[in-house]
Write a protein that holds these residues in place. Sequence first.
Motif, short mmCIF file in Angstrom:
data_model
loop_
_atom_site.label_atom_id
_atom_site.label_comp_id
_atom_site.label_asym_id
_atom_site.label_seq_id
_atom_site.Cartn_x
_atom_site.Cartn_y
_atom_site.Cartn_z
N ASN A 115 0.86 -1.18 0.00
CA ASN A 115 0.00 0.00 0.00
C ASN A 115 0.90 1.24 0.00
OD1 ASN A 115 -1.56 2.28 0.84
ND2 ASN A 115 -3.05 0.91 1.77
N ARG A 197 1.46 -8.81 -3.35
CA ARG A 197 1.12 -7.78 -2.37
C ARG A 197 1.93 -8.00 -1.10
NH1 ARG A 197 -4.09 -6.09 -0.45
NH2 ARG A 197 -3.90 -7.97 0.79
N ASN A 253 -3.48 4.24 -8.12
CA ASN A 253 -3.86 2.86 -7.81
C ASN A 253 -4.89 2.35 -8.81
OD1 ASN A 253 -2.20 2.98 -5.58
ND2 ASN A 253 -3.85 3.31 -4.11
N ARG A 257 -4.48 -0.86 -11.21
CA ARG A 257 -5.46 -1.94 -11.28
C ARG A 257 -5.82 -2.23 -12.73
NH1 ARG A 257 -11.41 -1.24 -8.78
NH2 ARG A 257 -11.61 0.02 -10.65
N GLN A 262 -5.76 -6.55 -12.01
CA GLN A 262 -6.09 -7.09 -10.70
C GLN A 262 -6.22 -5.95 -9.69
OE1 GLN A 262 -2.15 -9.24 -10.54
NE2 GLN A 262 -2.19 -8.63 -8.43
N ASP A 263 -7.11 -6.16 -8.75
CA ASP A 263 -7.35 -5.16 -7.71
C ASP A 263 -6.49 -5.51 -6.50
OD1 ASP A 263 -8.28 -3.37 -5.87
OD2 ASP A 263 -10.38 -3.91 -6.06
N LEU A 264 -5.60 -4.61 -6.14
CA LEU A 264 -4.71 -4.87 -5.01
C LEU A 264 -5.32 -4.51 -3.67
CD1 LEU A 264 -1.39 -3.69 -6.67
CD2 LEU A 264 -2.17 -6.02 -6.28
N TRP A 266 -6.25 -1.69 -2.05
CA TRP A 266 -5.78 -0.60 -1.21
C TRP A 266 -6.79 0.53 -1.09
CZ3 TRP A 266 -0.86 -0.81 -4.58
CH2 TRP A 266 -0.06 -1.87 -4.16
N GLN A 470 -5.51 -13.96 -6.95
CA GLN A 470 -5.76 -12.61 -7.43
C GLN A 470 -7.17 -12.46 -8.00
OE1 GLN A 470 -3.40 -10.42 -6.79
NE2 GLN A 470 -2.10 -12.08 -6.03
#
Length: 528
Positions: A115, A197, A253, A257, A262-264, A266, A470
């Motif tokens: 993050n 991550r 961010n 993405r 992919q959505d991390l 944060w 993921q």
Amino acid sequence: MEPGESPLSLTPDETKAIAPPPHFIIIGTQKGGTNSLYQYLCQHPQIIPAASKEIHYFTLNYHQPPQWYQSQFPRLPHPQQLTGEGSPYYLYHPAVPQRLHQYSPQVKLIVLLRNPVDRAISHYYWEVKLGCEPLSLEKAIAAEAGRLEGEQEKLSANGTYYSFNHQHYSYLDRGIYVQQLQRWMAIFPRAQFLIIRSEDLYTHPDTVVNQVFNFLDLPPYHQGNYNRYNAGNYSPVSPQLREQLEAYFQPYNLKLREFLGQDLGWDSHEKLNLSTLPPQEVKPKTVSDTMKIDYEGAWDDYAQTWVSTNPDFNHIGDEWIGKAAGAAQSRAEYEQIIENTFIAPYIQKQHRVLEIGIGGGKTAALLLKYCDRLTCADISHEMLKATRDRLGEDRVNYVKLDGITLDRIPPASLDVCFCYDTMVHIEPRDIFNYLTRIPPLLKGDRLCIFHHTNTLSDLGWQKFLVDWDQNLLGRRQGTAFSIMTDNLMAKFLSHIGYEILHKDTTTVPRDCVWICRAPVSPTVSITS
């Protein structure tokens, strides 16, 4: 494998020592857990550590000859052993991707992304601890732009230039990961990266570490303890400052993405960009919205960012060379395999062909060499546009799909349906849906060539292990690989009434390709 167990059994011929370049490098990010991960990896019996974790050859020590860098790695007595390093400044330094590619174009690259708010704060307190930062956090952030002005350009232009400010005072800039990864992936293929991550490493170290072992083609290895190294200890920042940092990183961010697919996790999904949308576009999300796989948006985004991330290619899809699928080592080789194995033996000059999922027109260009007319159908407007720009409109027409029906294509108007490099991204229910809708469109030979991923092949299983986590809880991105098997596809085809002419699991070892004939009558009981 358990601690203390060694999988290596040396023969006399294997005891000859060699000094290869590093097999892997953890390239970043700073304060993202790189030290911990490197220590964990070096516990594996087949990984031999370098002289130090951070060699910094391609940043701080590039004035040294390559022999100096090679000397930092051990001589490996067994061909199954690996070595590597972890220099987190590599990800951020603008000159490193090209330098490293010239030295070792096949090296595997591991990226830890934390993050960016937490990373920036941890980075600041680390510099304070080192005695490098005299300013308060608020003042250091305010001073960052001035401190970094022109430094990246100097680093890119001068191979011997060193910037203290760039290395030490880049609290915010290092957290703009999308720019750094775009720079790296413009030079190295995506398949050579494993992106993790940091938060997952902290909470599930055993799972993440064994994910890395799989990426390095090593057997699993489970350690007893996963102690954190170089963990920071500082008071939380004020809620107001944290909120300001979150707002700063939010658009970056979002771009990350979209770029990675992919959505991390944060940012709160409810906060993303709602304030910048016109009022009529701000709609409350329903359960079906959040669980929907957005194939259309994912491929539109892919096409829109393609030029900036693939400057060395002429057309979208040229970057798909079949290497990760075990089929080929170059685009030319892969195209020859597709043409000679799946097009030339089946497509005839009188055929009218439907291609579903055109991906920039690479296989469409091959099909046009053999068929009379080609219908290019795709869910992505941007992919259709790219293919039209590539092929024009002579003997080609273009159809925008809605993702469910094929209603815009006239019944009994085509002889062949060709779907290659598309079903590898489509979930089984969507594949089954398309299979039920294809037969009414075909006449004459009613020939079909279908290509999908085979999760239970060796390479398919490796791909699944790399990216399964993921795509959880509806976060599945439209460009991700689907979970599909040859046995399930056989069940689909036989249930609907397709005549299977040939099944090929060797030409593309990760996947499966079918040559079949669609039923004359589309009457099928989907619920029976």
